[in-house]
Design an enzyme around this catalytic site. Structure first.
Site, PDB file in Angstrom:
ATOM      1  N   ASP A   1      -9.957   4.762   3.918  1.00 11.32           N
ATOM      2  CA  ASP A   1      -8.992   4.388   3.150  1.00 11.32           C
ATOM      3  C   ASP A   1      -9.055   3.142   2.444  1.00 11.32           C
ATOM      4  OD1 ASP A   1      -5.379   3.804   3.829  1.00 11.32           O
ATOM      5  OD2 ASP A   1      -6.401   4.140   1.683  1.00 11.32           O
TER       6      ASP A   1
ATOM      7  N   SER B   1       0.063  -2.501   3.648  1.00 13.81           N
ATOM      8  CA  SER B   1      -1.217  -1.782   3.533  1.00 13.81           C
ATOM      9  C   SER B   1      -2.102  -2.560   2.704  1.00 13.81           C
ATOM     10  CB  SER B   1      -0.794  -0.319   3.004  1.00 13.81           C
ATOM     11  OG  SER B   1      -0.157   0.377   3.778  1.00 13.81           O
TER      12      SER B   1
ATOM     13  N   HIS C   1      -4.982   4.473  -0.248  1.00 16.29           N
ATOM     14  CA  HIS C   1      -3.656   5.152  -0.175  1.00 16.29           C
ATOM     15  C   HIS C   1      -2.426   4.271  -1.107  1.00 16.29           C
ATOM     16  CE1 HIS C   1      -2.110   2.891   3.495  1.00 16.29           C
ATOM     17  NE2 HIS C   1      -0.841   3.158   2.643  1.00 16.29           N
TER      18      HIS C   1
HETATM   19  C1  LIG Z   1       2.202   4.207  -1.964  1.00 11.49           C
HETATM   20  C2  LIG Z   1       2.293   3.517  -0.501  1.00 11.49           C
HETATM   21  C3  LIG Z   1       2.869   2.170  -0.421  1.00 11.49           C
HETATM   22  C4  LIG Z   1       3.216   4.543   0.556  1.00 11.49           C
HETATM   23  C5  LIG Z   1       3.142   4.044   1.782  1.00 11.49           C
HETATM   24  O1  LIG Z   1       2.233   3.564   2.379  1.00 11.49           O
HETATM   25  N1  LIG Z   1       4.347   4.279   2.479  1.00 11.49           N
HETATM   26  C6  LIG Z   1       4.587   3.873   3.936  1.00 11.49           C
HETATM   27  C7  LIG Z   1       5.847   4.152   4.347  1.00 11.49           C
HETATM   28  C8  LIG Z   1       6.370   3.664   5.500  1.00 11.49           C
HETATM   29  C9  LIG Z   1       5.467   2.770   6.361  1.00 11.49           C
HETATM   30  C10 LIG Z   1       4.356   2.711   5.647  1.00 11.49           C
HETATM   31  C11 LIG Z   1       3.303   1.755   6.692  1.00 11.49           C
HETATM   32  C12 LIG Z   1       2.299   1.163   6.105  1.00 11.49           C
HETATM   33  C13 LIG Z   1       1.615   0.216   6.959  1.00 11.49           C
HETATM   34  C14 LIG Z   1       1.554   0.166   8.387  1.00 11.49           C
HETATM   35  C15 LIG Z   1       2.311   1.241   8.918  1.00 11.49           C
HETATM   36  C16 LIG Z   1       2.414   1.384  10.272  1.00 11.49           C
HETATM   37  N2  LIG Z   1       2.260   0.363  11.309  1.00 11.49           N
HETATM   38  C17 LIG Z   1       3.245   1.966   7.907  1.00 11.49           C
HETATM   39  C18 LIG Z   1       3.805   3.020   4.552  1.00 11.49           C
END
Ligand SMILES: CC(C)CC(=O)Nc1cccc(-c2cccc(CN)c2)c1
Length: 232
Positions: A89, A183, A41
């Site tokens: 993912d 992520s 993602h």
């Molecule tokens: C292109 C991508 C970077 C878009 C994206 O991932 N946005 C986004 C926005 C808010 C929270 C998160 C998020 C990530 C990792 C863990 C978590 C929850 N623990 C949330 C991720």
């Protein structure tokens, strides 16, 4: 990383920062000299551009002895990954050349035995993702320890409501949690990468939405086949 603290520099020499135009987008980690594992993602907002991979870093901006930006030869999102859910993912990135291994750049072994990590096991996760609810982005690598929660608890109606498959795992997200930009990073339990951070419900630090990870063991054969096919 919410509720964590600055990591000790270069104690996680497998950590990678996936960047576009010099901006950190997602985490990742070195699984072989020429291969980084991350989350599919992370490519959602790249409109087809290829990442650059920063290895050997603690600070994203300051000069550091073993810090080096690698070009990516090819990106392999898992064929089952899609923007509508967190399934499959995973993203494999083949670097343009083998990474130069040293004190700050090392490979992290991943779990190959497909067995759930026991609930309450305390694992750690690191990243350059946001460190406040208002979205402040750190310059330095942060980390936090989190306990694994069972799939049954994570799948409760009031949590992720039966969306957590046997190829996913969860950690408690009360206050301390992963967040935007984390992520793709590894969930490390007893020195082995067991999971890859996925965004899940894209909320952070809310105990009703535990952090979700793609378990790596179920994908060992896919990872090996991609690395073997592309390495020639
Ligand atoms: C292109 C991508 C970077 C878009 C994206 O991932 N946005 C986004 C926005 C808010 C929270 C998160 C998020 C990530 C990792 C863990 C978590 C929850 N623990 C949330 C991720």
């Amino acid at each position: 990383i919410l509720g964590g603290y600055e990591a000790k520099p270069h104690l996680r020499p497998y950590m990678a920062s996936l960047q576009l135009d010099g901006q950190h987008v997602c985490g990742g980690f070195l699984i072989a000299e020429q291969w980084v594992l991350s989350a599919a993602h992370c490519t959602e907002e790249t409109d087809g551009r290829v990442f650059q991979v920063l290895l050997g870093a603690h600070s994203l901006t300051e000069p550091e002895p073993h810090k080096r930006l690698y070009q990516v030869r090819a990106q392999f999102p898992h064929p089952g990954s899609n923007i509508h859910n967190n399934k499959d993912d995973l993203l494999l990135l083949q670097l343009e050349e083998k990474a130069e291994l040293n004190a700050a750049v090392q490979v992290l072994p991943f779990q190959r035995e497909d067995r759930d990590v026991a609930a309450d096991t305390v694992c750690d996760v690191a990243g350059w993702g946001t460190i406040t609810h208002s979205g402040r982005r750190p310059d330095k690598l942060y980390q936090v320890e989190r306990p694994v929660i069972s799939r049954d608890v994570c799948n409760h109606r009031t949590r992720h409501d039966h969306t957590i498959t046997e190829k996913m795992m969860c950690t408690d997200s009360r206050r301390r949690d992963t967040c935007k930009g984390d992520s793709g990073g590894p969930l490390v339990c007893n020195g082995v990468a067991e999971g890859v951070v996925t965004a899940g419900s894209r909320v952070c630090g809310n105990y009703k939405k535990p952090a979700i990870y793609t378990r790596i063991a179920p994908y060992a054969a896919w990872i090996d086949s991609v690395m073997a096919s592309a390495d020639g």
